[in-house]
Design a protein around this motif. Structure first.
Motif, PDB file in Angstrom:
ATOM      1  N   LYS A 107      -1.768  -4.903 -15.601  1.00 23.94           N
ATOM      2  CA  LYS A 107      -0.892  -3.769 -15.331  1.00 23.94           C
ATOM      3  C   LYS A 107      -0.476  -3.094 -16.636  1.00 23.94           C
ATOM      4  N   GLU A 108      -0.093  -3.880 -17.642  1.00 22.94           N
ATOM      5  CA  GLU A 108       0.361  -3.334 -18.899  1.00 22.94           C
ATOM      6  C   GLU A 108      -0.751  -2.572 -19.618  1.00 22.94           C
ATOM      7  N   VAL A 109      -1.976  -3.122 -19.577  1.00 20.83           N
ATOM      8  CA  VAL A 109      -3.093  -2.454 -20.249  1.00 20.83           C
ATOM      9  C   VAL A 109      -3.443  -1.152 -19.532  1.00 20.83           C
ATOM     10  N   LEU A 110      -3.485  -1.176 -18.213  1.00 21.51           N
ATOM     11  CA  LEU A 110      -3.800   0.049 -17.458  1.00 21.51           C
ATOM     12  C   LEU A 110      -2.736   1.122 -17.683  1.00 21.51           C
ATOM     13  N   MET A 111      -1.498   0.718 -17.733  1.00 22.08           N
ATOM     14  CA  MET A 111      -0.424   1.695 -17.934  1.00 22.08           C
ATOM     15  C   MET A 111      -0.489   2.318 -19.335  1.00 22.08           C
ATOM     16  N   ALA A 112      -0.942   1.537 -20.314  1.00 22.26           N
ATOM     17  CA  ALA A 112      -0.998   2.045 -21.686  1.00 22.26           C
ATOM     18  C   ALA A 112      -2.258   2.848 -21.964  1.00 22.26           C
ATOM     19  N   GLY A 118     -14.150  -6.156  -4.796  1.00 19.47           N
ATOM     20  CA  GLY A 118     -13.152  -5.705  -3.840  1.00 19.47           C
ATOM     21  C   GLY A 118     -12.173  -6.783  -3.419  1.00 19.47           C
ATOM     22  N   LEU A 119     -12.612  -8.047  -3.415  1.00 18.78           N
ATOM     23  CA  LEU A 119     -11.699  -9.130  -3.074  1.00 18.78           C
ATOM     24  C   LEU A 119     -10.592  -9.251  -4.120  1.00 18.78           C
ATOM     25  N   SER A 120     -10.941  -9.039  -5.372  1.00 18.85           N
ATOM     26  CA  SER A 120      -9.920  -9.074  -6.423  1.00 18.85           C
ATOM     27  C   SER A 120      -8.899  -7.965  -6.227  1.00 18.85           C
ATOM     28  N   VAL A 121      -9.368  -6.780  -5.864  1.00 20.68           N
ATOM     29  CA  VAL A 121      -8.456  -5.662  -5.635  1.00 20.68           C
ATOM     30  C   VAL A 121      -7.468  -5.997  -4.522  1.00 20.68           C
ATOM     31  N   ALA A 122      -7.986  -6.587  -3.442  1.00 17.62           N
ATOM     32  CA  ALA A 122      -7.117  -6.945  -2.319  1.00 17.62           C
ATOM     33  C   ALA A 122      -6.092  -7.989  -2.729  1.00 17.62           C
ATOM     34  N   ARG A 123      -6.514  -8.967  -3.501  1.00 16.34           N
ATOM     35  CA  ARG A 123      -5.603 -10.037  -3.895  1.00 16.34           C
ATOM     36  C   ARG A 123      -4.611  -9.574  -4.947  1.00 16.34           C
ATOM     37  N   LEU A 124      -5.026  -8.672  -5.821  1.00 19.17           N
ATOM     38  CA  LEU A 124      -4.078  -8.092  -6.768  1.00 19.17           C
ATOM     39  C   LEU A 124      -2.965  -7.355  -6.033  1.00 19.17           C
ATOM     40  N   GLY A 125      -3.303  -6.809  -4.864  1.00 19.91           N
ATOM     41  CA  GLY A 125      -2.336  -6.069  -4.064  1.00 19.91           C
ATOM     42  C   GLY A 125      -1.184  -6.915  -3.550  1.00 19.91           C
ATOM     43  N   ASP A 173      -0.075  -2.813  -6.445  1.00 15.25           N
ATOM     44  CA  ASP A 173      -1.135  -1.944  -5.940  1.00 15.25           C
ATOM     45  C   ASP A 173      -1.777  -1.194  -7.108  1.00 15.25           C
ATOM     46  N   VAL A 174      -3.004  -1.579  -7.438  1.00 12.42           N
ATOM     47  CA  VAL A 174      -3.728  -0.872  -8.494  1.00 12.42           C
ATOM     48  C   VAL A 174      -4.070   0.526  -7.977  1.00 12.42           C
ATOM     49  N   PRO A 175      -3.778   1.579  -8.734  1.00 17.21           N
ATOM     50  CA  PRO A 175      -4.103   2.932  -8.256  1.00 17.21           C
ATOM     51  C   PRO A 175      -5.584   3.046  -7.887  1.00 17.21           C
ATOM     52  N   ALA A 176      -5.852   3.479  -6.658  1.00 23.11           N
ATOM     53  CA  ALA A 176      -7.225   3.484  -6.146  1.00 23.11           C
ATOM     54  C   ALA A 176      -8.157   4.345  -6.983  1.00 23.11           C
TER      55      ALA A 176
END
Length: 273
Positions: free
Chosen positions: A86-91, A101-108, A112-115
């Protein structure tokens, strides 16, 4: 916050390792690595552990400007791989996340990672990331169904996620710095601990998986839980090949707690009559 992160080191001319670790009581230290591929479109492979938050970002941004980072490949969503995502994506406003896709669901479950910043992929895909050819594959062993390994065609480096890792008595950078016995015994132990299902694997199917890794002819093996491996790749694969013939590894139990539980079970049997 205390951090386990150590000094960044160069595993290849354009590949950098961010090394951290966790203690395994009675066994040694488990390396925990993330990696940066510096290229026309820089690529971060995994994002380290939350315990290293702040320190990890400082190390990362010392090698690449946040606005220049273009890709984050998340091998899977376990906390020791996604701890600072989250910190890296925000920066890094231009970075996109590549993962299963399974990782995306579990991160949720936590965030919620911006699609619009996610590229969902499965093993078997090859991507051109700004002229850098990256293949995604299923590594031989894993503890998450979403796991992706990464093969960088230019450096000929296999980023093997949890697979091909080790537990070692003392931390090092290169496998050649550790005694052969300590390194390979640690490989066997970690594989059996992290993927206990390997004891149920058909040996012929297991051999075929490892043959597919050997056919890549990687010049380097860079596990998220290993050391830089150059000269011991054949021995490494040979050690992992034998894992299905061995029992899963489990840590020791707390004898006092086990004794109390046994006493409780005995009492329950007595009072049942």
């Amino acid at each position: 916050m205390p951090s386990n992160l150590r000094a960044t080191y160069q595993a290849a001319p354009d590949v950098f390792t961010f090394p951290s670790s966790l203690p395994i009581p009675g066994a040694g230290r488990l390396p925990v690595n993330a990696f940066l591929i510096r290229s026309a479109q820089p690529i971060l492979v995994d994002t380290g552990m939350a315990i290293d938050r702040g320190h990890f970002e400082n190390a990362l941004w010392s090698l690449v400007e946040p606005e220049d980072l273009r890709w984050i490949i998340l091998t899977h969503d376990d906390r020791d791989h996604a701890g600072n995502l989250k910190e890296v994506l925000m920066a890094a406003p231009h970075a996109k996340l590549i993962t299963n896709g399974l990782s995306v669901a579990r991160l949720g479950e936590e965030w919620d990672v911006p699609a619009h910043r996610v590229v969902q992929v499965n093993p078997g895909r090859t991507l051109d990331l700004g002229g850098r050819e990256i293949s995604l594959l299923r590594p031989p062993s894993f503890d998450s169904p979403s796991t992706l390994a990464v093969y960088d065609h230019r450096s000929e480096a296999l980023f093997s996620a949890d697979s091909l890792g080790t537990v070692i008595p003392e931390l090092a950078e290169n496998a050649a710095e550790v005694s052969r016995t300590d390194y390979l015994d640690g490989v066997s132990m970690f594989t059996r601990a992290n993927a206990p299902w390997t004891a149920l694997v058909d040996q012929n199917k297991w051999n075929a998986l490892l043959d597919s890794v050997a056919l890549l002819r990687p010049r380097l093996v860079l596990s998220a839980h290993g050391l830089t491996v150059e000269d011991r790749i054949e021995e490494l694969l040979g050690t992992v090949r034998a894992v299905p013939t061995q029992q899963p590894w489990l840590p020791g139990e707390d004898v006092e707690a086990a004794t109390l539980l046994a006493a409780h079970d005995t009492l329950a049997e007595v009072t049942a009559f």
